[in-house]
Every structure is written in structure tokens, then in C-alpha cells.
Design a protein around this motif. Structure first.
Motif, PDB file in Angstrom:
ATOM      1  N   TYR A 802     -18.721 -11.978 -38.507  1.00  0.00           N
ATOM      2  CA  TYR A 802     -19.325 -11.005 -37.606  1.00  0.00           C
ATOM      3  C   TYR A 802     -20.714 -11.425 -37.163  1.00  0.00           C
ATOM      4  O   TYR A 802     -21.537 -10.583 -36.814  1.00  0.00           O
ATOM      5  N   SER A 803     -20.969 -12.713 -37.198  1.00  0.00           N
ATOM      6  CA  SER A 803     -22.339 -13.163 -36.936  1.00  0.00           C
ATOM      7  C   SER A 803     -22.822 -12.761 -35.551  1.00  0.00           C
ATOM      8  O   SER A 803     -24.017 -12.631 -35.335  1.00  0.00           O
ATOM      9  N   ARG A 804     -21.916 -12.542 -34.631  1.00  0.00           N
ATOM     10  CA  ARG A 804     -22.361 -12.195 -33.288  1.00  0.00           C
ATOM     11  C   ARG A 804     -22.969 -10.802 -33.207  1.00  0.00           C
ATOM     12  O   ARG A 804     -23.652 -10.483 -32.254  1.00  0.00           O
ATOM     13  N   TYR A 805     -22.645  -9.978 -34.189  1.00  0.00           N
ATOM     14  CA  TYR A 805     -23.195  -8.625 -34.159  1.00  0.00           C
ATOM     15  C   TYR A 805     -24.464  -8.491 -34.992  1.00  0.00           C
ATOM     16  O   TYR A 805     -25.050  -7.428 -35.045  1.00  0.00           O
TER      17      TYR A 805
ATOM     18  N   LEU B   2     -22.512 -20.281 -39.880  1.00  0.00           N
ATOM     19  CA  LEU B   2     -23.538 -19.811 -40.800  1.00  0.00           C
ATOM     20  C   LEU B   2     -23.579 -20.703 -42.020  1.00  0.00           C
ATOM     21  O   LEU B   2     -23.706 -20.238 -43.132  1.00  0.00           O
ATOM     22  N   GLU B  26     -21.241 -18.274 -29.115  1.00  0.00           N
ATOM     23  CA  GLU B  26     -21.711 -16.897 -29.009  1.00  0.00           C
ATOM     24  C   GLU B  26     -22.089 -16.496 -27.600  1.00  0.00           C
ATOM     25  O   GLU B  26     -22.227 -15.329 -27.307  1.00  0.00           O
TER      26      GLU B  26
END
Lengths: 936, 459
Positions: A802-805, B2, B26
Motif C-alpha cells: 500500500y505504499s502509494r497511499y 520499499l 507510482e
């Protein structure tokens, strides 16, 4: 140039909040001599250093029919607070200015004793010798065993700061009225119960006497009665009479309108329900003390006693304590209210005023204030204000508005009605009290040094000081002449009509003594909100019309008595409550009143809303005086942090519990929701008002948060993008192994998080399970546990998924991953070179910046043409370009700042359009923007 | 992405695995979905979504409840409780003509062997049938004949009042997996490897009874038929577990075209590893079809393929569109294709002609799969072979939606409200165009202001 790591080194001093402050070693020539009072913990600006008590407190006194005025208890109940202050003496003072037309007895033309449901009187009084000023609230409680069935009491808020008392009069009066109402409600209940018992006794006695008489009758049928029989018959007759009297009393006390009860905020209907349950619980524990759960009905378990014919009032008899008089439940509730008052008015006047202004302004921002304000603390206060305080004119409106509200002609009418209530004052009843009182007073008075008084009095007050005595009654609530509002002081010299003067003098009957001057009075009901007032039946409330004309304002009047007057009237001291005396001072009083009032205690303009107080007035008042703005006292939480909570709550069990709750929540800086709930769970079940320990604690919370935020800003060069993430609604995940550190930082950063509703900030302080998409919709700041074990991989995997959020702040690696920020807003908000040192100051700085931001968002959200086409032919592109240019040119936003305002505007829109704000979580908004990795 | 977080430790599998999967990163400028709303009402896998009207949809799944939602606000409108086991099929039902009120009806069937007709406006159970021998796996409404069919181990014909009209004999234990309507009162049922064509006989003067007759069995598939759709007026298409796609003539039920192994890896194109991967039958099973006028889009294993009906060949493909099997695909009007997969993601693709591609920067993921040189070679070959122009196209990833934590079972596209996805993680997510929503909120705001009389328009 100072680079960030250098700054970090210098910020170590911030630790002093937690650790004892270490004096920096200064060369001799630079050091400043220490403030002499520093050892006592006082600051050089503190006025309190002159007084004999360390801070404000509340004193409850009684005019005992046996020993005269005596102090009963103080809040906080801590000898440190009042120190060497002479409570006995001060009780005498405050009890000596009771104007209450409290009276029970045989009024002319009535066969039976009559209860008079008198209103409380509210007086402001100053004792310049002691350096004490007090708001005094007199009330009368009923006691069957007391003389005239009444027991006079008073509650006084004692402060060393005269301005505080004067300027907070309205608030004090409103709060104390609640406490008084609560006491009186409990008292009525207890009194009714007592009457019931007494009636049963009497009834029983009558039966016994009756049978005895019958027996005697049968025993001698000679046709004439023996003296014994006659005596018995007389006795029976007196019992009969007594029964009728008591029945009448009971009827009267029961007839006390329920609606009036309901109007009282503290003892409103719902509390009564809980009361019932609570008192039932109490009955099991101590069945003797608590009254019946069912109001005004006697317990069936009571066994009547025989009453002796000559039941005389004996003085060695122990009088009932206040607690017995009022029913334990109500008593503790009152104590809770009083300690709430003590909390509420803690601290310096300027602090109180500022926070009042703050609240006023907050109310105006009702559309945007949910975003950043901390309602956990403000809410209940505001709510109270809303229901208790009379509607104030909106600040900023012309003062003429309040003029219209108080038309002068009504004064005359109200004065007339007041007179009638005054005339019912009994003379006989109070005779003895007066004497006792006088003796006490004379001895005390003799020890005064009039010169000293001058030091403690305001320049405005000089006129009254000259009386040379130590007590000045600065204001009471009865018989206010309504003065037209105007900024010019000369307008205060409105000539009063003779009628006004007369009745005023009547009300001043007790104040014409040497040592006491009443500067002004106003009707007690002036402070009762309109809706409440409306429910007062006129039969009870003679002052009703009074209340109306003085609506929304108390009008203080300048001190008027010339010094000679006071001394000349020494003789009238004999009978302070008698009508004769009051009438004999009419002339003198009216003389003094006709004197143009050139030095008013207060300009009435301050009445129309706190906000409109012109700042220079304060300055003026403090000329040649102590500086009012005591920095230390500005935060009332200080004394908490230094000495913990003083033992100021008299019901330790309950209040301790709530204190503990707030304390623990403080210690680990837990999330606001749990904090709120823990307090609520401990205290809200019985008395909502006792939830107030949260007030100061959240103050401390703020301070801590501000401090840690400041530290964060100085430590991390990438604080700006992190704060930008919070402001733009992108969830920031604070990742770390140590829970305490994570929680601390989350609490600190939460000051930047816009709320979705008034209820709670979208902040989750500590999570150890993998995050889910729901979490990002719900929370905007999350503290996440980093687990080293393989089990933790799931958590990290979810995070990377969920890194985009999210923006991720890794505390262990001192790294941040989040979108780029190039705006100008956050640097102003969070400048690592800021001069601000204190956490609370920084918190306020942030609040003000965010409020500015809110107003921008408000403008943006509520400009029609920015979002909708001005006419049909406009295309979406035109609207979009107008939007962009507005944000850039009108609001001066650059780059990413636009997104912050847009996000806030979305929240505003949602909040405004929602039917029930705060019921649902807003949608998760996000952008597809690349993130960058920052590392130290 | 990440990796710094993990800090050199054990990398989670998804990250460590070098996959040929195309990724987008992204920054997705063309992805319109910048707002999401998580809808939570189910407590088991949500498998079915069906659109009721312009603003409502119903969801159903393994927990046996049907929930009716407002697609605009995400508000839960109704919860329909009636089934005791998982729901196996859900279909909108035309309103009864007799009925005065035109309420939206839906028909649900469940593993508890019942079929319930619901009123979606009131939440009322209109009728319930529970005389089934087996679980009904598919439902179809033949509006022309005013009947509906239920397919389980046998095929039953019902009228609108839920009376049984007629039924076939027991067909198979596996039951009918798919059912479509074709002209001449016929239906096609997929039963295992077979396609069976039935004809309905409506009552006439001679016989008042309905009847259903088996006309033909088509045995061309080698493995179980997983998908069966009507493509247009002249053909329907079937796909099987081993990757056979057959296009049938809708009238005479003959094979028009058959693509059995065109998505099998060609040895000259792919590495050994990929052959191994793709030869797992699971990887080439055809789960779903969608179509437009000229193309059939097939979800084959993890990949997406576009088959042109005129050229009768695949014109574009993404062999590894997702990490896992693609479960549902849909074609949007604007040449966009949306796919959802067991890997929990939803991806948005655009069908582009390849000439444009050469001019555009090619995403890195693409090279992993094809290799740059080969692309040109492969692209040029068909052009040489086929003179009729129409160069092959490519599927370009323009955005992905990440929200579900488990397999995305199905999605539903609303023109006005965005995309609804349902998943095995019990959630439904409403994906919205943030810009449009913002505008709508403004509109609502000013409407409310106007209602309150607080709107002052500058002169």
C-alpha cells in the motif's frame, strides 16, 4: 550558517520540562540577582506573592446560629493553598454581606409559617488588607431544627486578583448558581423528608395524647376536668396546630416547582434519574444519611417517636452538617461542581480572558473549526457556556445593539417589584445574629491598617478605598440601575430617578457600615439564561421582570460612598438586616448616588462579549500596579505538573478515579479516543461535570505534543515533507520498534493532522498487525510496530503493497519515504530555526498557522465560481483554470501547498454537506505521485 | 519498492521474485481513480456484483447475504438475508408485468438449493423456491419467452411466477457451469467438456405444455469449459481449461474458428523458464471473455489476449498481465480494458496500435518480456504475411488499483460512479474519479447553501 545537526545539539534544553532545570553557569558579572520570592515558587509578576494564599480557592462558610460565621471547607482542601490566610475572619466578612431576603416565619396576615423560596444573592467583595477579593454567593438552606428553619450559607471564590473577580463575575455567577441550585435541590429533598418524619412523630404523639385524654376522661366522669386533663388537652391542641403547620410547610416545599428544578443544568432531569439509582446504592451502604430515592416521600421503615410537649431548641444541640442538610449525593455533586469551578478559573486573568476570546472566536468558525481544534477539551466548556451564559452580542457588532436590549424605562418597573420582595424582610428573626456578628466584627476591624489598602487597589477604585476600611463590596447582583452602554465613562452619570434611588438604598441596608461599601448590585437572576428564566413561575420569582431588563449584562457601578458616610453610620451596624436601618440610610445613600460617577469600576462595554475588550484598558488599569501577565500562571496546568493534583476533591473515590484515568492516559500519551473514553467511563456515569480533569491534562498534552513536534522538526531535516503528507491527507506511518518513542512522535505529529469530524482525530498511536486498506481510510497517522521476526515481514509487505497511499517514517533507520514537497507553507509552520522554545508556544503557533490555512480552505471551498461554471457556456477547463489562478494568486499558494488547501476544502465540503457530520469516514483520496526516500 | 524498509533481511516473496510482470510505478497520470471508499458488510468472500440501475448495485458471496448499495455514496441500502449457504448465482429479473409497481427484482440461488426472488426496493422476499435436487449454478432469463432457466445437475424452466414449467433429465453430476441464450429459442449449456444445445418448446395449440429438448452435443473441447459467452449476432465463444478457444456459429453451431495453442509459448520467443511456467494448465485456462464489435478479449491464465474476429488471430497480448490468474475482464468504451486477478490487483489497460508504441518510451517491464529486437521482428512478420494492413496492437498498462488484500473476484463498471470491485477479503471497494467527486461535492455544497438561504451570488 547553522546546519540542522548543530541545532539538534542546542535543543537539548528542551528536556528541562522533564528534568530539573540546571542553571547555566554564568560569569558573575552577567548574573542577575534572583527574585526574592523565587524560593517560594512564585514568579516576579505574580500578584499572589502579596497575598497570604498561594492561589485561588473556594471557601464555603456558614452563619451558624450557635457560633456565628464559620468556615466549613475549602476547595482545594489543602492547607498549602490558603496558607496563613485567616479563614475565620474572612468567613465573617463574607457572611456579613448577605442581602438575601431569606425568611421563614409568620408573615403578617398568614396563620402559618411560610417558606420563602428566595433567590441567591451574589456579591463581589474585596478585602484589601488581606489582599483578597471574593465573589460571594449566598444561599439559604432549610433545616427543621434551625432557627426560622433556615441556615444561611455562602460559597466564595477567593482570589488575589480583583480584576479576575470583576471580569469573570458573570461566569462565576453562572457556575456558582449551578452549584447552589444543586445544593438547594438536595436540601429541599432532605427537608421534605425531615418534615415527613416530623409529621409522623406528631401524628404518633397526637394518638398517644388522645388515648391518654380518653383514659383520663373515662377515669373521672365528674363533669369537670382536672388541671391535668386541661394540660393534656392544651398539649393536644398544640400538637394539632403543629401538625397543621408542618403539613403546610411540607405542602410548600413540595409545591416548589419542578420546572425550576429541571431548568438547573446540574440537577436537571437526567441527573435526577441517575441520582435515584445512585442514592439507592447509597442507601444500602449508609441507610441513615441518604434520603429516600423517591423524592419527597418518607421511608416506610421510619418508626415515629413521641415528641415531648416542651420541645425547646437547645443550643448545645449539634446542628446538621452541610452534607446532612443536602443529601450526600447532591453534596458530592456540588463538590464536584465546585472543584470544576476551581479548575475552570485557575490561572491568571489574562489567560482566562484569552481562552474565552478563543472560545468565542471558535464558535464563529463553526464551519472550519473541526479540522484542527481539540474538542475533547474545549467542547464541554463551550457547551456549558452556551447553556449557562446569557446570549452575548456577537463581537464586532456595534455596541448599540445591547443598548436596545436594555431599554431604560423597564428599570422602574423592575425596581418596584424588587421593593415588594424587600419589604417582606423580617426584623425579629435576625436580631440575635446581628449582635453576634457585630461583636465579632468590631474586634476584627480594629486591627486594620487602612494605609495598606491603597497598595492593593486599583486606580479606578481609589474613590472607594478612601473609606479606610478593609472590605469593599464591589458589586452585588440586586438592584442594578441599568446604565446605557457607551464607551465614554461620563455616560455612567445618568441621574437616577428617586424611585430607583430609594429601592437601591433599601437593598443597601446592610452595606452602609463603616467597613463595607456596596458599589453596585444587580438582580440575582440577571445571570440566569433566558430559557431558564422563562420557566420560573412568577409566584416565586418576584424579580422576574428585573431579570429581563438586565438581560445579557451585569452593570457594575462605580463606588459611591464617601468615607465619612461609612463612619458616620457605624451605629446602623446594630441591626444589619433591619428595615429601619436601611431606611435610615436612604438619604445618605441617595446623596452619594447623585454624585456624578466619575470613576466607574468598569466600563460597561466589556459586557458585550469578551472579545470587544479594548486592549489598552487593561494597560491603563495596571498602571502603577503589578503586571498582570504572569507568564507562569498562564498555563494552569503548571501547578499540576509541579505538585501533582492537590487534594482538592472531597470525594476522593470518585475524583481520584477520574484523575487517575486522565493521568495514565497522559503518561503514555495514548490516543485521544481512548483518553476520552477512559475519562468518560470513570466519571460520566454520574456527573458529567467531573470529567473536567481532562481540561488541564489536555493542556499538558498539548504542551508535550508541541515540544516533541518542535524536537522532531529540529532533529529531522525531512520534517517538511512528512508534515506535508499529514496536511494533504496522505497517511503517515511511523515505523519503529520502541513503542514509547513511536507513541511520543505520533502524539507530537498529531497536531498537524486535520480531523474529519469534531469527535476524534484520525490518529492511531500504535498498531502491531499488518495494515489494511481500511486503516488508510480511517487513520491519517499511524504508529506501526516493526517486528524483527519473520512474522513482521507480513507487516512490511502490507506496507510496501500500500505504499502509494502512505508516507513511511522509519524511526529506527531515520528515513522517510514520501512525495516531494516544494511549497512554502510548511517551512513557515515548521521552521527548524524557529526561536520558539516552549512546547505550548509552539503548539499555539501551529494552531494559528493552521487556522490561517483553514480560512484559505474555507475561501476556496465556498467560492461558487471556483467550482461551478458562472454561466452555461463555460467549460470545465475555464473553471479549472480559474481555480488554479485563485489558488495561486489570491491565496498565494505554490506547488504542493495547493494540494493541502484542496484536501482541507474537500474535508470542509464533506463536513458541511453531511447530514450527520462525523458519522462516516470520508473517502480515501490519493494521488499517483512518485515518492522519494530521505535519509539523514 | 520499499526495500530500504526491509533492510537487507528476508525479502518478501512478491518482491524477491523476478517476474516478467509489467509494472507501472507510482506515477499514473492516466489513472482517473484517485478516490476510494471501502464498503464493508460481508463477512466472507464476495463473488458477485450486479448492477441494478444507474446508481445501485447488489453484491453477494459466500456468506449468503445479498447487499444492495448506492454506488454514488457507498451507502448500504439493504441487506437481504434468506440464504443459509453461499450464493452461487445472482441475476437481475425483469419486473413482473402483472405487478403495478416497477420494482427492481433480483433472483439469487444458493448452495442451500433454494432460489429467492427479491424486491430490491423494499428488501422483501417476493418468492422462494426450494424444490431443487442439486445446487443451481447458473441462472438465465429468457425475456422473449417470459421464462427463466436454472442450471444445476439438470436444466429447469420456470415462469415468472416461479412455477416449474419443465425440466430435463439428469445431465451430469458436475452440473451445468454456464448457460447462454442463442436464437431460435435455444440455449447452450456447458456441461464439463461438452456443450449441449437445448431448444425450448413453448406451448402451442396442440400441446399446452412447455418442453425442453436436447438438440445437439458439441464435443470439440478437450477439457472442461470454463467460459461461454455470446459475442455478437453470429457467433458465441467458449474457452476451456487447457486454453482452447472456439468460436461457434450461433445458428448452425459449427466451429468458425479454433485457437487451441496460439497462446502456448512459441519456443523461439521465450526462455526455457517461461515455457515451464506457462505449460502448467492452470496458466492457460480461459477464465473469462469479454468482447466488442471486432475483438474478443480473453483472460488466459495470468495473461490477457485480444483476438480479432475479422483477422481471426490474436492482435495483442500481455502474457503476464497479473501475478496470478485473471478472474474477470471488461472492456470500457474508450478502448480501455480492465482486468482483475487473484493477486488482488485491478489493472487498467489500453489497446494501442503498435506504431505509436515505437514513438513512445517503452516501459521497462515490456523489455523483460519480449526483448527489444524481437518486438520489431515479431511485429514486422505478420505485416509481411498479411497484406490487409491493421497492424497488431499492444495492451498498454495505464494504471493499477491496489486495495484488496486478497483475490479480486469481480468488478462492475459504472459510467458515472466509477468502478466497484469485490474480493475474497470480504470487502467491496468503490473506486472513484477524485476530480469528478470533488466537483460533485461542490455542487452539493452549493445546493445545500442555497437551500439554507446562505448563498449570495456576487453581482
Amino acid at each position: 550558517m547553522i546546519s540542522a545537526p548543530d541545532v539538534v545539539a542546542f535543543t537539548k534544553e528542551e528536556e528541562y520540562e522533564e528534568e530539573p532545570y540546571n542553571e547555566p553557569a554564568l560569569p558573575e558579572e552577567y548574573s542577575v540577582p534572583l527574585f526574592p520570592f523565587a524560593s517560594q515558587g512564585a514568579n516576579p509578576w505574580s500578584k499572589l506573592s502579596g497575598a497570604k494564599f498561594s492561589r485561588d480557592f473556594i471557601l464555603i462558610s456558614e452563619f451558624s446560629e450557635q457560633v456565628g460565621p464559620q468556615p466549613l471547607l475549602t476547595i482545594p482542601n489543602d492547607t498549602k493553598v490558603f496558607g496563613t490566610f485567616d479563614l475565620n475572619y474572612f468567613s465573617l466578612r463574607i457572611m456579613s454581606v448577605d442581602y438575601q431576603a431569606s425568611f421563614v416565619g409568620h408573615p403578617p396576615g398568614s396563620a402559618y409559617p411560610k417558606l420563602n423560596f428566595v433567590e441567591d444573592s451574589k456579591v463581589v467583595l474585596g478585602d484589601s488588607k488581606e489582599g483578597a477579593f471574593a465573589y460571594v454567593h449566598h444561599l439559604t438552606l432549610y433545616d427543621l431544627e434551625a432557627r426560622g428553619f433556615v441556615r444561611p450559607f455562602c460559597m466564595a471564590y477567593i482570589s488575589a486578583d480583583q480584576h479576575k473577580i470583576m471580569q469573570q463575575f458573570q461566569e462565576l455567577s453562572a457556575e456558582f448558581s449551578k452549584a447552589s441550585e444543586c445544593l438547594k435541590t438536595g436540601n429541599r429533598k432532605a427537608f421534605a423528608g425531615e418534615l415527613e418524619k416530623k409529621l409522623k412523630d406528631l401524628d404518633y404523639t397526637r394518638t398517644v395524647l388522645h388515648t391518654e385524654t380518653e383514659i383520663q376522661k373515662k377515669a373521672n366522669d365528674k363533669g369537670f376536668y382536672s388541671s391535668q386533663a386541661i394540660e393534656k388537652a392544651n398539649e393536644l391542641a398544640s400538637v394539632e396546630k403543629s401538625i397543621i403547620e408542618h403539613q403546610d410547610l411540607l405542602k410548600q416545599i413540595r409545591s416548589y416547582p419542578h420546572r425550576k428544578l429541571k431548568g438547573s443544568p446540574l440537577c436537571s432531569g437526567e441527573t435526577e434519574h441517575t441520582q435515584d439509582q445512585a442514592s439507592q446504592a447509597a442507601t444500602t451502604s449508609n441507610p441513615d444519611e441518604s434520603a429516600d430515592p423517591d423524592l419527597y416521600t418518607c421511608r416506610p421503615a421510619y418508626t415515629p417517636k413521641l415528641i415531648k410537649a416542651k420541645s425547646t431548641k437547645c443550643f448545645d444541640k449539634k446542628l446538621k452538617t452541610l452534607e446532612e442538610l443536602c443529601d450526600t449525593e447532591y453534596f458530592t455533586q456540588t463538590l464536584a461542581q465546585l472543584s470544576h469551578i476551581e479548575h475552570m478559573f485557575r490561572g491568571d486573568l489574562c489567560y482566562l480572558l484569552t481562552s474565552q476570546i478563543d472560545r468565542e472566536l471558535l464558535k464563529q468558525q463553526h464551519i472550519t473549526n473541526f479540522l484542527f481544534e481539540d474538542f475533547a477539551e474545549v467542547d464541554d466548556r463551550v457547551a456549558e457556556k452556551e447553556e449557562s451564559a446569557p446570549p452575548r452580542p456577537v463581537p464586532g457588532r456595534p455596541p448599540s445593539r445591547s443598548l436596545e436590549e436594555c431599554p431604560i424605562p423597564q428599570v422602574l418597573i423592575s425596581v418596584g417589584s424588587y421593593k415588594s420582595s424587600v419589604e417582606s424582610v423580617p426584623i425579629k428573626m435576625e436580631q440575635e445574629l446581628g449582635d453576634e456578628y457585630r461583636e465579632a466584627e468590631v474586634t476584627e476591624v480594629s486591627s486594620f491598617d487602612p494605609q495598606e489598602n491603597l497598595d492593593f487597589l486599583d486606580t479606578d477604585m481609589k474613590g472607594s478605598i478612601s473609606s479606610g476600611e478593609s472590605i469593599e463590596v464591589l458589586g452585588t447582583e440586586k438592584s442594578t440601575p441599568v446604565l446605557p452602554k457607551s464607551d465614554s465613562q461620563t455616560s455612567l452619570t445618568v441621574p437616577l430617578s428617586p424611585q430607583v434611588v430609594r429601592s437601591k438604598a433599601v437593598s443597601h441596608r446592610t452595606i452602609s457600615e463603616d467597613s463595607i461599601e456596596v458599589l453596585s448590585t444587580c438582580p440575582s437572576e440577571a445571570l440566569i439564561p433566558d430559557d431558564f428564566k422563562a420557566s420560573y413561575p412568577s409566584a416565586i420569582n418576584e424579580e422576574e421582570s428585573y431579570a429581563d431588563d438586565s438581560e445579557g449584562a451585569i452593570h457594575f457601578q462605580a463606588s459611591v460612598s464617601p468615607p465619612e458616610l461609612g463612619e458616620a453610620e457605624e451605629g446602623s451596624l446594630e441591626n444589619p438586616l433591619s428595615q429601619i436601618d436601611s431606611s435610615c440610610c436612604i438619604g445618605k445613600e441617595s446623596d452619594s448616588l447623585r454624585v456624578p460617577l466619575s470613576t466607574p469600576a468598569h466600563t460597561p462595554s466589556e459586557r458585550d462579549g469578551v472579545v470587544s475588550i479594548p486592549p489598552q484598558r487593561c494597560m491603563q488599569k495596571d498602571q502603577g500596579f503589578h503586571v498582570d501577565f504572569a507568564v507562569e500562571n498562564a498555563s494552569p496546568s503548571r501547578d499540576n505538573s509541579s505538585e501533582g493534583f492537590p487534594a482538592d476533591e472531597l470525594d476522593p473515590n470518585r475524583l481520584l478515579a477520574s484523575r487517575d484515568a486522565s493521568k495514565t492516559s497522559l503518561d503514555n500519551c495514548s490516543d485521544t479516543t481512548s483518553n476520552m473514553s477512559s475519562v468518560a467511563s470513570t466519571s460520566s456515569d454520574r456527573t458529567p461535570s467531573s470529567a473536567h480533569p481532562t481540561g488541564p491534562s489536555s493542556e499538558r498534552h498539548k504542551k508535550r505534543a508541541g515540544q516533541n513536534a518542535l524536537k522532531f522538526i529540529r532533529q529531522y531535516p525531512f520534517a517538511h515533507p512528512a508534515i506535508y503528507s499529514l496536511l494533504s491527507g496522505r497517511t503517515l506511518v511511523v515505523l519503529g520498534e520502541d513503542e514509547a518513542i513511536v507513541r511520543k512522535l505520533v502524539t507530537a505529529l498529531s497536531i498537524f493532522v486535520p480531523s474529519h469530524s469534531r469527535f476524534a482525530k484520525p490518529v492511531k498511536h500504535w498498531v502491531s498487525s499488518p495494515l489494511h486498506i481500511m486503516d488508510f481510510q480511517k487513520w491519517k497517522l499511524i504508529g506501526l510496530q516493526r517486528v524483527a521476526s519473520p512474522a513482521g515481514a507480513g507487516t512490511l509487505h502490507a506496507l510496501s503493497r500500500y505504499s502509494r497511499y502512505t508516507s513511511v517514517l522509519d524511526l529506527d533507520n531515520k528515513a522517510l519515504r514520501c512525495p516531494l514537497y516544494r511549497g512554502t507553507l510548511v517551512p513557515r509552520l515548521a521552521d527548524h530555526r524557529t526561536q520558539i522554545k516552549r512546547g505550548s508556544t509552539y503548539y499555539l503557533h501551529v494552531q494559528s498557522m493552521l487556522t490561517q490555512l483553514c480560512s484559505k480552505a474555507f475561501l476556496y471551498a465556498f467560492c461558487h465560481h471556483l467550482h461551478l461554471p458562472a454561466h452555461d457556456k463555460e467549460t470545465k477547463e475555464v473553471v479549472a483554470s480559474r481555480q488554479a489562478s485563485f489558488l495561486k494568486l489570491n491565496l498565494g499558494l505554490v506547488n504542493e501547498d495547493v494540494k493541502v488547501v484542496q484536501y482541507l476544502a474537500e474535508l470542509l465540503k464533506l463536513h458541511y454537506t453531511q447530514e450527520a457530520p462525523g458519522t462516516s469516514h470520508p473517502t480515501l483520496r490519493f494521488d499517483y505521485v512518485p515518492s522519494f526516500l530521505y535519509k539523514i | 519498492m520499499l526495500r530500504w524498509l526491509i533492510g537487507g533481511g528476508r525479502e518478501p516473496q512478491g518482491l524477491a521474485e523476478k517476474s516478467p510482470l509489467q509494472t507501472i510505478g507510482e506515477e499514473q497520470t492516466q489513472n482517473p481513480y484517485t478516490e476510494l471508499l471501502v464498503l464493508k458488510a460481508h463477512h466472507d468472500i464476495v463473488r458477485f456484483l450486479v448492477q441494478l440501475d444507474e446508481y445501485r448495485f447488489a453484491s453477494a458471496g459466500d456468506d449468503g447475504i445479498v447487499v444492495v448499495w448506492n454506488a454514488q455514496t457507498g451507502e448500504k441500502l439493504l441487506e437481504l438475508n434468506g440464504h443459509s449457504q453461499k450464493i452461487t448465482a445472482l441475476i437481475t429479473f425483469p419486473s413482473l408485468e402483472a405487478c403495478e409497481e416497477k420494482n427492481q427484482l433480483i433472483l439469487t440461488t444458493s448452495a442451500d438449493r433454494t432460489v429467492i426472488l427479491w424486491d430490491c426496493d423494499t428488501g422483501r422476499q417476493v418468492r422462494k423456491v426450494s424444490c431443487f435436487q442439486s445446487t443451481v449454478k447458473c441462472l438465465i432469463v429468457l425475456q422473449r419467452l417470459n421464462v427463466w432457466l436454472s442450471g444445476g445437475n439438470d436444466l429447469c424452466v420456470w415462469n415468472q411466477k416461479l412455477d416449474l414449467l419443465c425440466k430435463t433429465s439428469h445431465l451430469s453430476d458436475t452440473g451445468i457451469s454456464a448457460l447462454i441464450e442463442i436464437p431460435k429459442n435455444c440455449v447452450v449449456a456447458a456441461v464439463g467438456k461438452e456443450l449441449i444445445i437445448f431448444r425450448l418448446v413453448a406451448p402451442t395449440e396442440e400441446s399446452l405444455e412447455w418442453n425442453i429438448l436436447e438438440i445437439k452435443r458439441l464435443l470439440d473441447h478437450q477439457d472442461n469449459i470454463l467460459s461461454l459467452v455470446n459475442v455478437n449476432d453470429v457467433s458465441f465463444v467458449t474457452g476451456s481449461h487447457v486454453g482452447e478457444m472456439i468460436i461457434w456459429d450461433i445458428l448452425d453451431w459449427t466451429v468458425q474458428a479454433c485457437e487451441c495453442n496460439f497462446w502456448d509459448p512459441s519456443p523461439q520467443l521465450d526462455t526455457q523458464q517461461e515455457i515451464k511456467l506457462c505449460q502448467k494448465p492452470n496458466d492457460i485456462s480461459i477464465h473469462h471473455f469479454t468482447w466488442d464489435e471486432e475483438n474478443v478479449f480473453a483472460a488466459v491464465g495470468r495473461g490477457l489476449y485480444v483476438y480479432n474476429l475479422h483477422m481471426k488471430r490474436v492482435i495483442a497480448c500481455q502474457k503476464c498481465a497479473h501475478d496470478s490468474n485473471v478472474l474477470h475482464i471488461a472492456k470500457l468504451p474508450n478502448r480501455q480494458l480492465i482486468s482483475c486477478s487473484e493477486d488482488g490487483s485491478v489493472r487498467i489497460w489500453e489497446l494501442r496500435e503498435k506504431q505509436q508504441l515505437a514513438a513512445e518510451p517503452v516501459p521497462t517491464g515490456f523489455f523483460n518480456m519480449w526483448g527489444f529486437g524481437r518486438v520489431n521482428k515479431q511485429a514486422s512478420q505478420p505485416v509481411k504475411k498479411q497484406q490487409e494492413n491493421a497492424p497488431p496492437c499492444s495492451l498498454e498498462l495505464i494504471g493499477d488499483l491496489i486495495g484488496h488484500s486478497s483475490s479480486v473476484e469481480m468488478f462492475l463498471y459504472f459510467e458515472d460512479h466509477g468502478l466497484v470491485t469485490c474480493s475474497a477479503d470480504h470487502l467491496i471497494i468503490l473506486w472513484k474519479n477524485g476530480e469528478r467527486e470533488s466537483g460533485l461535492r461542490s455542487l452539493k455544497l452549493f445546493q445545500k447553501l442555497e437551500e439554507n438561504g446562505d448563498l449570495y451570488l456576487a453581482v
